[in-house]
Scaffold this active site. Structure first.
Site, PDB file in Angstrom:
ATOM      1  N   LYS A  35      28.651-104.293 -10.391  1.00  9.84           N
ATOM      2  CA  LYS A  35      29.519-103.405  -9.609  1.00  9.84           C
ATOM      3  C   LYS A  35      30.556-102.755 -10.527  1.00  9.84           C
ATOM      4  O   LYS A  35      30.760-103.198 -11.661  1.00  9.84           O
ATOM      5  CB  LYS A  35      30.192-104.192  -8.489  1.00  9.84           C
ATOM      6  N   TYR A 256      59.656 -95.477 -26.691  1.00 12.24           N
ATOM      7  CA  TYR A 256      60.450 -95.088 -25.527  1.00 12.24           C
ATOM      8  C   TYR A 256      61.377 -96.221 -25.102  1.00 12.24           C
ATOM      9  O   TYR A 256      60.985 -97.386 -25.072  1.00 12.24           O
ATOM     10  CB  TYR A 256      59.533 -94.754 -24.352  1.00 12.24           C
TER      11      TYR A 256
HETATM   12  C1  LIG Z   1      32.174-109.475  -7.853  1.00  9.42           C
HETATM   13  C2  LIG Z   1      31.424-110.521  -7.139  1.00  9.42           C
HETATM   14  C3  LIG Z   1      30.836-111.581  -7.842  1.00  9.42           C
HETATM   15  C4  LIG Z   1      31.047-111.776  -9.329  1.00  9.42           C
HETATM   16  O1  LIG Z   1      32.321-112.318  -9.537  1.00  9.42           O
HETATM   17  P1  LIG Z   1      32.820-112.738 -11.001  1.00  9.42           P
HETATM   18  O2  LIG Z   1      34.119-113.387 -10.769  1.00  9.42           O
HETATM   19  O3  LIG Z   1      32.956-111.473 -11.782  1.00  9.42           O
HETATM   20  O4  LIG Z   1      31.773-113.619 -11.567  1.00  9.42           O
HETATM   21  C5  LIG Z   1      30.075-112.481  -7.133  1.00  9.42           C
HETATM   22  N1  LIG Z   1      29.899-112.354  -5.786  1.00  9.42           N
HETATM   23  C6  LIG Z   1      30.460-111.365  -5.089  1.00  9.42           C
HETATM   24  C7  LIG Z   1      30.259-111.289  -3.615  1.00  9.42           C
HETATM   25  C8  LIG Z   1      31.239-110.421  -5.728  1.00  9.42           C
HETATM   26  O5  LIG Z   1      31.797-109.434  -5.021  1.00  9.42           O
END
Ligand SMILES: *Cc1c(COP(=O)(O)O)cnc(C)c1O
Length: 372
Positions: A35, A256
């Protein structure tokens, strides 16, 4: 010459991390979670490194299309399921498996016209309180789904709120077991933290694990464990060049707001990386960097296009020197092997965030090189 900044994506490191995850969850099938454009790495860039995964999990229909376009014929799972009835047509066409987390998604399935029944993952809310059916409502949802001609196999899943911390997963596991123990179907529970910390237990490991962050080489429970502790290697490295050098006297300030004031004579390297490249503005003075392979730190505020680093004790550092913002140096061989590179988790901690956010925020203007 373009600005001297470059992100490097290391496909071998990704393969290595995947094999570490498989070792932590023997015999489980692995969803490679991609994702958010593979946590900022780019789905197309990292795809070859995930060939050994059993499925690809993501959120976005457009990303699912891209994965099919890359030639992936294996399972693809939509982790949030569909958002409207129309999305189910694409699921049928691309053979996407999808999460069902609420009644409205069952309603959509019930009116969907398809010749090919869908594989679905029915999600239970075991305490995260984001998506999923309440444990008490789970069986009724399963029964309703099971009666639909549009539905093929029903798998069971949940997502832990505390796999990375002290609270742990026992309460969530107990709820899940209580309300699913006599239901058939494959199960999937573990994100990276649960896979690395809890998947020795067969019931936790279940049939599928869903690692994301660990694939990319960041520790899901930093600072308790570092990526090195888990045997993970950084997939993304961010390096930039020194484009200016300043000599400070005691009392001189940098950047800054003059937030950093030298208390002795110092040499400062000005680095071609700022928050517009994805380096967090919240990273305070003292955030670790590596200069020509030698450990140092930032001083003063992060600006849009530049940061400033202490090179007082790196006498060879000069214009053109390579500064590692996170991950591994690419030009310089580090002098001290044990402290190779800059863990993204340490930078994230100094900025009050997590490695996930830094990876996802890598800016489009940063040139990316893929290394196999
Ligand atoms: C993003 C996600 C994962 C992976 O999580 P990590 O902490 O990056 O391993 C697993 N299951 C779901 C439903 C997610 O949304």
């Amino acid at each position: 010459m373009p600005r001297p900044i470059q992100a490097t994506i290391d496909i071998q490191a990704l393969r290595h991390n995947l094999s570490q995850i498989k070792a932590a969850a023997p015999d489980a099938l692995v969803w490679g979670v991609v994702k958010a454009n593979a946590y900022g790495h780019g789905i197309e860039r990292i795809f070859e490194g995930l060939r050994a995964a059993d499925g690809i999990a993501l959120l976005d229909l457009a990303e699912a299309e891209r994965v099919r376009q890359l030639g992936w014929r294996g399972p693809i799972l939509l982790l949030e399921g569909v958002f409207e009835t129309r999305d189910l047509e694409l699921c049928s066409r691309l053979n996407l498996w999808h999460v069902v987390h609420c009644e409205a998604q069952i309603d959509m399935l019930a009116v969907h016209k398809t010749h090919q029944p869908h594989r679905v993952f029915l999600k239970m809310n075991t305490g995260m309180n984001r998506l999923g059916f309440a444990p008490q409502a789970f069986r009724a949802a399963w029964t309703r789904l099971n009666a639909l001609p549009q539905v093929d196999e029903i798998s069971l899943m949940s997502h832990f709120s505390d796999a990375d911390g002290d609270k742990g997963i026992a309460a969530a596991m107990a709820l899940f077991h209580q309300h699913t123990h006599d239901l058939s179907g494959e199960r999937s529970l573990c994100n990276s933290a649960a896979t690395l910390r809890h998947a020795k237990d067969l019931a936790v490991r279940a049939d599928w694990v869903r690692p994301g962050i660990a694939l990319y080489g960041s520790s899901p429970d930093f600072p308790l464990h570092s990526a090195h502790d888990w045997g993970l290697k950084p997939v993304m490295s961010l390096n930039a060049g020194i484009i200016g050098v300043q000599h400070l006297q005691a009392g001189d300030a940098v950047g800054y707001g003059s937030s950093f004031v030298a208390d002795r004579p110092m040499r400062i390297g000005v680095v071609a990386c700022g928050y517009a490249d994805g380096y967090p503005r919240s990273a305070a003075t003292g955030t670790p960097v590596c200069v020509d392979g030698q450990a140092s730190r930032t001083v003063g505020r992060v600006s849009m296009d530049m940061i400033t680093v202490d090179i007082t004790d790196v006498p060879h550092a000069d214009l053109g020197s390579e500064v590692t913002l996170w991950g591994l140096p690419q030009k310089t061989m580090p002098k001290v092997h044990a402290s190779v590179g800059v863990p993204i988790d340490a930078v994230a901690q100094a900025a009050g965030t997590v490695g996930y956010e830094l990876m996802c925020a890598l800016a489009a203007r940063v040139p990316v090189v893929v290394k196999d």
